[in-house]
Design an enzyme around this catalytic site. Structure first.
Site, PDB file in Angstrom:
ATOM      1  N   ASP A 135       0.824  -1.206   0.000  1.00 45.09           N
ATOM      2  CA  ASP A 135       0.000   0.000   0.000  1.00 45.09           C
ATOM      3  C   ASP A 135       0.869   1.271   0.000  1.00 45.09           C
ATOM      4  O   ASP A 135       0.535   2.255   0.651  1.00 45.09           O
ATOM      5  CB  ASP A 135      -0.888  -0.032   1.275  1.00 45.09           C
ATOM      6  CG  ASP A 135      -2.017   0.969   1.212  1.00 45.09           C
ATOM      7  OD1 ASP A 135      -2.356   1.386   0.107  1.00 45.09           O
ATOM      8  OD2 ASP A 135      -2.535   1.343   2.276  1.00 45.09           O
ATOM      9  N   CYS A 193     -26.240 -10.409  -4.972  1.00 49.68           N
ATOM     10  CA  CYS A 193     -26.089  -9.762  -3.669  1.00 49.68           C
ATOM     11  C   CYS A 193     -25.779  -8.269  -3.842  1.00 49.68           C
ATOM     12  O   CYS A 193     -25.020  -7.881  -4.711  1.00 49.68           O
ATOM     13  CB  CYS A 193     -24.955 -10.440  -2.900  1.00 49.68           C
ATOM     14  SG  CYS A 193     -24.573  -9.642  -1.331  1.00 49.68           S
ATOM     15  N   CYS A 200     -24.133   0.635   3.003  1.00 46.95           N
ATOM     16  CA  CYS A 200     -23.211   1.778   3.108  1.00 46.95           C
ATOM     17  C   CYS A 200     -23.986   3.016   3.573  1.00 46.95           C
ATOM     18  O   CYS A 200     -24.892   3.480   2.887  1.00 46.95           O
ATOM     19  CB  CYS A 200     -22.539   2.037   1.767  1.00 46.95           C
ATOM     20  SG  CYS A 200     -21.522   3.519   1.830  1.00 46.95           S
ATOM     21  N   CYS A 216     -16.933   8.239   0.963  1.00 46.49           N
ATOM     22  CA  CYS A 216     -16.568   7.058   1.768  1.00 46.49           C
ATOM     23  C   CYS A 216     -15.983   7.493   3.113  1.00 46.49           C
ATOM     24  O   CYS A 216     -15.095   8.340   3.178  1.00 46.49           O
ATOM     25  CB  CYS A 216     -15.572   6.202   0.984  1.00 46.49           C
ATOM     26  SG  CYS A 216     -14.978   4.790   1.916  1.00 46.49           S
ATOM     27  N   CYS A 243     -13.700   2.565   8.161  1.00 47.09           N
ATOM     28  CA  CYS A 243     -15.066   2.012   8.180  1.00 47.09           C
ATOM     29  C   CYS A 243     -14.984   0.576   7.663  1.00 47.09           C
ATOM     30  O   CYS A 243     -14.291   0.307   6.688  1.00 47.09           O
ATOM     31  CB  CYS A 243     -15.960   2.850   7.270  1.00 47.09           C
ATOM     32  SG  CYS A 243     -17.576   2.126   6.915  1.00 47.09           S
ATOM     33  N   CYS A 246     -19.006  -2.240   4.847  1.00 41.67           N
ATOM     34  CA  CYS A 246     -19.227  -3.042   3.630  1.00 41.67           C
ATOM     35  C   CYS A 246     -18.483  -4.376   3.688  1.00 41.67           C
ATOM     36  O   CYS A 246     -18.695  -5.240   2.833  1.00 41.67           O
ATOM     37  CB  CYS A 246     -18.896  -2.245   2.367  1.00 41.67           C
ATOM     38  SG  CYS A 246     -17.254  -1.548   2.315  1.00 41.67           S
ATOM     39  N   CYS A 250     -20.855  -8.358   4.354  1.00 42.40           N
ATOM     40  CA  CYS A 250     -20.601  -9.214   3.194  1.00 42.40           C
ATOM     41  C   CYS A 250     -20.700 -10.697   3.587  1.00 42.40           C
ATOM     42  O   CYS A 250     -19.983 -11.157   4.480  1.00 42.40           O
ATOM     43  CB  CYS A 250     -19.210  -8.907   2.639  1.00 42.40           C
ATOM     44  SG  CYS A 250     -18.786  -9.948   1.234  1.00 42.40           S
TER      45      CYS A 250
HETATM   46  S1  SF4 Z   1     -18.932  -7.545  -2.001  1.00 40.17           S
HETATM   47 FE1  SF4 Z   1     -19.969  -8.923  -0.583  1.00 40.17          FE
HETATM   48  S2  SF4 Z   1     -21.743  -7.756   0.148  1.00 40.17           S
HETATM   49 FE2  SF4 Z   1     -21.005  -6.768  -1.717  1.00 40.17          FE
HETATM   50  S3  SF4 Z   1     -22.181  -7.669  -3.357  1.00 40.17           S
HETATM   51 FE3  SF4 Z   1     -20.296  -8.846  -3.220  1.00 40.17          FE
HETATM   52  S4  SF4 Z   1     -20.836 -10.541  -1.868  1.00 40.17           S
HETATM   53 FE4  SF4 Z   1     -22.416  -8.988  -1.589  1.00 40.17          FE
HETATM   54  S1  SF4 Z   2     -15.971   1.729   3.760  1.00 40.11           S
HETATM   55 FE1  SF4 Z   2     -17.643   0.813   2.571  1.00 40.11          FE
HETATM   56  S2  SF4 Z   2     -19.494   1.008   3.849  1.00 40.11           S
HETATM   57 FE2  SF4 Z   2     -17.946   2.393   4.677  1.00 40.11          FE
HETATM   58  S3  SF4 Z   2     -18.406   4.333   3.720  1.00 40.11           S
HETATM   59 FE3  SF4 Z   2     -16.827   3.366   2.445  1.00 40.11          FE
HETATM   60  S4  SF4 Z   2     -17.946   2.238   0.892  1.00 40.11           S
HETATM   61 FE4  SF4 Z   2     -19.405   2.786   2.485  1.00 40.11          FE
END
Ligand code: SF4
Ligand code: SF4
Length: 312
Positions: A135, A193, A200, A216, A243, A246, A250
């Protein structure tokens, strides 16, 4: 460099050695220009790149072609390193991203990458040119991980592997020896999905696979230096640093690999911070408490701003 190698054997030994250091998956792909990504990257930079990430524009060509980043590169080795842990750390009641619980991953993973570099010099040739990154360089790390068969890029734009999920750091080793392997690309299991998009809180996933960094919470709490009124109005949803929403929602993350690494355990500075009255936090204390942590990234002013936005 010219050398006759048993690629299968050498790659197996690199994999085995990397895994002994805690890396999970290791893949080898031929270095090339990522022509397919030129337009999407251009579009993303134009529409969704936050103002404090504009430095990404400067290295556009290097980002697309690792051979320009490090001349002579023939192979990109992608590696994943797990960081999930079950306990939840809170700072004065607020959440921080799991990857930031322990010591700064840049330094810790870099130490391990240097060991792999030494291993490769020893087992391939002391003359090889080799560079490693975690990174820390303009390189499309998720794309390279995908190309080397580590997984697929999910709708939340993170690298996912079917059995192990997304709680991983990604790292790369560039080397001037052809170690590329024939790879079967991983299937995209996102299917119908949309949980990450729906969960979010800031609607930052503007379309499947596209995250608007300006919305984000990770960008807003870590990268953004000066917040405008609009930035301030975006809900941080109790997140003080980063954060994980997401990732948390999952379904692929149902059984994440739990890290055993001591350096990833929550730092003692967190407990000390929680015992402190926030009014008593000054630059000196901040530096002492978070000197080894990624939490220092937004600096004292940014950290305090994040805190006061959550608890005015
Ligand atoms: S990243 Fe995970 S939560 Fe998002 S659509 Fe794909 S499987 Fe679903
Ligand atoms: S880390 Fe994922 S859930 Fe959190 S604000 Fe960014 S895109 Fe949205």
């Amino acid at each position: 460099m010219n050398t006759t190698l048993n690629i299968k054997k050498i790659n197996a030994s690199i994999r085995e050695f990397s895994q002994s250091l805690g890396f999970e998956d290791v893949g080898f792909s031929r270095a090339d220009r990522l022509h397919d990504l030129e337009k999407p990257l251009e579009k993303w930079l134009k529409n969704y790149c936050g103002k404090d990430m504009r430095y990404m524009e400067k290295n556009f060509e290097l980002r697309l072609d690792p051979r320009k980043l490090f001349e002579g590169t023939r192979t990109v080795i992608s590696l994943s390193f797990p960081y999930f842990q079950e306990d939840e750390v809170r700072l004065h009641g607020f959440k921080i991203a799991k990857y930031a619980y322990g010591k700064d991953y840049h330094e810790e993973i870099k130490k391990k990458l240097r060991k792999i570099e030494d291993f490769m010099r020893l087992h391939i040739s002391s003359d090889i040119s080799i560079r490693s990154f975690v990174d820390s360089a303009p390189i499309m790390e998720r794309e390279w991980a995908k190309r080397s068969g580590l997984g697929w890029i999910g709708k939340n734009s993170l690298m996912l592997t079917k059995r192990k999920g997304s709680y991983f750091f990604l790292a790369e080793i560039l080397v001037d020896v052809d170690l590329s392997e024939a790879v079967s690309l991983a299937k995209d299991y996102c299917g119908d999905c949309n949980r990450c998009i729906e969960a979010c809180p800031t609607e930052a996933i503007v379309a499947p696979y596209v995250v608007d960094s300006q919305k984000c919470i990770s960008y807003l709490t870590i990268e953004l230096k000066e917040a405008s009124q609009a930035d301030k109005e975006i809900s941080r949803d109790k997140w003080l640093f980063g954060c994980d929403i997401c990732q948390e929602v999952c379904p692929i993350n149902g059984k994440p690999i739990i890290t055993e690494e001591a350096w990833q355990k929550p730092l003692p500075g967190f407990e000390a911070f929680n015992a402190l009255n926030i009014e008593d936090l000054d630059q000196e204390k901040f530096d002492i408490l978070f000197s080894k942590s990624p939490i220092k990234r937004p600096k004292f002013e940014g950290f305090l701003r994040n805190y006061h936005l959550l608890k005015p």
